[in-house]
Write a protein that holds these residues in place. Structure first.
Motif, PDB file in Angstrom:
ATOM      1  N   ASP A 129      -4.219  14.718  -4.026  1.00  0.00           N
ATOM      2  CA  ASP A 129      -4.142  13.315  -3.586  1.00  0.00           C
ATOM      3  C   ASP A 129      -4.797  12.625  -2.352  1.00  0.00           C
ATOM      4  OD1 ASP A 129      -2.866  14.743  -1.753  1.00  0.00           O
ATOM      5  OD2 ASP A 129      -1.229  13.507  -1.250  1.00  0.00           O
ATOM      6  N   LEU A 130      -6.014  13.349  -2.093  1.00  0.00           N
ATOM      7  CA  LEU A 130      -6.938  12.691  -0.864  1.00  0.00           C
ATOM      8  C   LEU A 130      -8.095  13.507  -1.412  1.00  0.00           C
ATOM      9  CD1 LEU A 130      -7.493  11.298   1.522  1.00  0.00           C
ATOM     10  CD2 LEU A 130      -7.219  13.271   2.901  1.00  0.00           C
ATOM     11  N   GLU A 131      -9.243  12.501  -1.673  1.00  0.00           N
ATOM     12  CA  GLU A 131     -10.548  12.825  -1.873  1.00  0.00           C
ATOM     13  C   GLU A 131     -11.288  12.442  -0.628  1.00  0.00           C
ATOM     14  OE1 GLU A 131     -12.016  12.353  -5.773  1.00  0.00           O
ATOM     15  OE2 GLU A 131      -9.886  11.815  -6.456  1.00  0.00           O
ATOM     16  N   LEU A 132     -12.390  13.414  -0.161  1.00  0.00           N
ATOM     17  CA  LEU A 132     -13.201  13.106   0.967  1.00  0.00           C
ATOM     18  C   LEU A 132     -14.679  12.551   0.129  1.00  0.00           C
ATOM     19  CD1 LEU A 132     -12.584  16.072   2.978  1.00  0.00           C
ATOM     20  CD2 LEU A 132     -11.466  13.888   3.212  1.00  0.00           C
ATOM     21  N   ILE A 133     -15.094  11.324   0.369  1.00  0.00           N
ATOM     22  CA  ILE A 133     -16.415  10.850  -0.288  1.00  0.00           C
ATOM     23  C   ILE A 133     -17.150  11.486   0.632  1.00  0.00           C
ATOM     24  CG2 ILE A 133     -17.280   8.851  -0.948  1.00  0.00           C
ATOM     25  CD1 ILE A 133     -14.856   7.427  -0.589  1.00  0.00           C
ATOM     26  N   LEU A 134     -18.404  11.945   0.198  1.00  0.00           N
ATOM     27  CA  LEU A 134     -19.536  12.560   0.831  1.00  0.00           C
ATOM     28  C   LEU A 134     -20.570  11.627   0.594  1.00  0.00           C
ATOM     29  CD1 LEU A 134     -19.608  16.290   0.038  1.00  0.00           C
ATOM     30  CD2 LEU A 134     -18.346  15.316   1.921  1.00  0.00           C
ATOM     31  N   ALA A 135     -20.534  10.432   1.564  1.00  0.00           N
ATOM     32  CA  ALA A 135     -21.459   9.321   1.325  1.00  0.00           C
ATOM     33  C   ALA A 135     -22.842   9.486   2.006  1.00  0.00           C
ATOM     34  CB  ALA A 135     -20.760   8.054   1.895  1.00  0.00           C
ATOM     35  N   PRO A 136     -24.175   9.452   1.201  1.00  0.00           N
ATOM     36  CA  PRO A 136     -25.276   9.538   1.932  1.00  0.00           C
ATOM     37  C   PRO A 136     -25.606   8.322   2.724  1.00  0.00           C
ATOM     38  CG  PRO A 136     -25.670   8.790  -0.207  1.00  0.00           C
ATOM     39  CD  PRO A 136     -24.190   9.126   0.003  1.00  0.00           C
ATOM     40  N   ILE A 137     -26.283   8.423   4.013  1.00  0.00           N
ATOM     41  CA  ILE A 137     -26.656   7.414   4.651  1.00  0.00           C
ATOM     42  C   ILE A 137     -28.151   6.667   4.269  1.00  0.00           C
ATOM     43  CG2 ILE A 137     -27.107   6.479   7.210  1.00  0.00           C
ATOM     44  CD1 ILE A 137     -25.321   9.055   8.186  1.00  0.00           C
ATOM     45  N   VAL A 138     -27.794   5.690   3.380  1.00  0.00           N
ATOM     46  CA  VAL A 138     -28.884   5.130   2.882  1.00  0.00           C
ATOM     47  C   VAL A 138     -28.844   3.597   2.995  1.00  0.00           C
ATOM     48  CG1 VAL A 138     -29.367   6.991   1.436  1.00  0.00           C
ATOM     49  CG2 VAL A 138     -27.949   5.102   0.454  1.00  0.00           C
ATOM     50  N   PRO A 139     -30.061   2.897   2.835  1.00  0.00           N
ATOM     51  CA  PRO A 139     -29.992   1.417   2.705  1.00  0.00           C
ATOM     52  C   PRO A 139     -29.432   1.004   1.425  1.00  0.00           C
ATOM     53  CG  PRO A 139     -32.363   2.195   3.436  1.00  0.00           C
ATOM     54  CD  PRO A 139     -31.479   3.389   3.027  1.00  0.00           C
ATOM     55  N   GLY A 140     -28.436  -0.007   1.581  1.00  0.00           N
ATOM     56  CA  GLY A 140     -27.944  -0.722   0.431  1.00  0.00           C
ATOM     57  C   GLY A 140     -26.823  -1.679   1.171  1.00  0.00           C
ATOM     58  N   ILE A 172       0.906  -1.238   0.047  1.00  0.00           N
ATOM     59  CA  ILE A 172      -0.031  -0.002  -0.002  1.00  0.00           C
ATOM     60  C   ILE A 172       0.861   1.085   0.222  1.00  0.00           C
ATOM     61  CG2 ILE A 172      -1.908   1.489   1.273  1.00  0.00           C
ATOM     62  CD1 ILE A 172      -2.695  -1.471   2.342  1.00  0.00           C
ATOM     63  N   ARG A 173       0.589   2.387  -0.863  1.00  0.00           N
ATOM     64  CA  ARG A 173       1.561   3.422  -1.060  1.00  0.00           C
ATOM     65  C   ARG A 173       0.877   4.336  -0.188  1.00  0.00           C
ATOM     66  NH1 ARG A 173       1.370   3.590  -7.074  1.00  0.00           N
ATOM     67  NH2 ARG A 173       0.216   5.341  -6.270  1.00  0.00           N
ATOM     68  N   ARG A 174      -0.454   4.782  -0.259  1.00  0.00           N
ATOM     69  CA  ARG A 174      -1.158   5.956   0.373  1.00  0.00           C
ATOM     70  C   ARG A 174      -2.467   5.711   0.550  1.00  0.00           C
ATOM     71  NH1 ARG A 174      -3.552   9.330  -3.450  1.00  0.00           N
ATOM     72  NH2 ARG A 174      -3.164   8.582  -5.805  1.00  0.00           N
ATOM     73  N   GLN A 175      -3.160   6.431   1.318  1.00  0.00           N
ATOM     74  CA  GLN A 175      -4.524   6.608   1.353  1.00  0.00           C
ATOM     75  C   GLN A 175      -5.255   7.572   0.228  1.00  0.00           C
ATOM     76  OE1 GLN A 175      -6.414   7.314   5.009  1.00  0.00           O
ATOM     77  NE2 GLN A 175      -8.462   7.204   4.181  1.00  0.00           N
ATOM     78  N   SER A 176      -5.996   7.339  -0.565  1.00  0.00           N
ATOM     79  CA  SER A 176      -6.386   8.180  -1.684  1.00  0.00           C
ATOM     80  C   SER A 176      -7.890   8.704  -1.375  1.00  0.00           C
ATOM     81  CB  SER A 176      -6.561   7.349  -3.133  1.00  0.00           C
ATOM     82  OG  SER A 176      -7.564   6.227  -3.107  1.00  0.00           O
ATOM     83  N   HIS A 177      -8.856   8.073  -0.804  1.00  0.00           N
ATOM     84  CA  HIS A 177     -10.240   8.307  -0.337  1.00  0.00           C
ATOM     85  C   HIS A 177     -10.349   8.096   1.085  1.00  0.00           C
ATOM     86  CE1 HIS A 177     -10.248   7.962  -4.453  1.00  0.00           C
ATOM     87  NE2 HIS A 177     -11.524   8.795  -4.871  1.00  0.00           N
ATOM     88  N   THR A 178     -11.181   8.831   1.638  1.00  0.00           N
ATOM     89  CA  THR A 178     -11.910   8.506   2.992  1.00  0.00           C
ATOM     90  C   THR A 178     -13.367   9.307   3.125  1.00  0.00           C
ATOM     91  OG1 THR A 178     -11.545   8.825   5.458  1.00  0.00           O
ATOM     92  CG2 THR A 178     -11.258  10.591   4.203  1.00  0.00           C
ATOM     93  N   THR A 179     -14.355   8.522   3.805  1.00  0.00           N
ATOM     94  CA  THR A 179     -15.403   8.547   3.858  1.00  0.00           C
ATOM     95  C   THR A 179     -15.863   9.524   4.827  1.00  0.00           C
ATOM     96  OG1 THR A 179     -15.955   6.335   2.429  1.00  0.00           O
ATOM     97  CG2 THR A 179     -17.837   7.205   3.772  1.00  0.00           C
TER      98      THR A 179
END
Length: 137
Positions: free
Chosen positions: A52-63, A2-9
């Motif tokens: 080099d870092l993206e923040l995922i804006l994740a909705p809280i939905v069933p799935g 693993i080289r780096r973290q690219s995304h976090t939620t």
């Protein structure tokens, strides 16, 4: 390897409102905004100048991630401010604190000296808290 973290939620209550907060208030940039099907969107934002870092804006939905019951629990936890989403660095914590106060950002702690620098604690418009830090050199 693993080289780096690219995304976090970051789990948000409303993706559109979260995009407004992160882009219009915190002045981040939208990096991705794509339809995924089933009414879902892949939305990422980043501070300007940090590609080099993206923040995922994740909705809280069933799935795949959440059952109906978990959705209720997660929304409740987010609204209560149970999740810290990280540290955002600034060159001038007091000035950024004042600017964000003018934009009605909720702070739970004004700028205070810490061993690592000047820190304020704030919440996004979903309830997630974050640290705003001006590091000591």
């Amino acid at each position: 390897m693993i080289r780096r973290q690219s995304h976090t939620t970051i789990f948000v209550l409303d993706q559109n409102e979260a995009m407004r907060f992160y882009c219009d208030v915190l002045e981040f940039e939208v990096r991705a905004n794509f339809e995924m099907g089933h009414g879902l969107r892949w939305v990422t934002v980043s501070p300007k100048g940090q590609p080099d870092l993206e923040l995922i804006l994740a909705p809280i939905v069933p799935g795949p991630m959440f059952t109906d019951a978990t959705v209720v629990q997660m929304k409740d936890l987010v609204e209560q401010g149970a999740f810290g989403i990280g540290v955002f660095e600034t060159d001038d914590c007091k000035a950024e604190y004042e600017r964000l106060l003018e934009l009605d950002v909720t702070f739970t702690q004004p700028p205070q000296e810490q061993f690592y620098g000047l820190e304020a604690l704030a919440k996004d418009n979903s309830g997630n808290w974050f640290s705003l830090v001006e590091r000591k050199m």
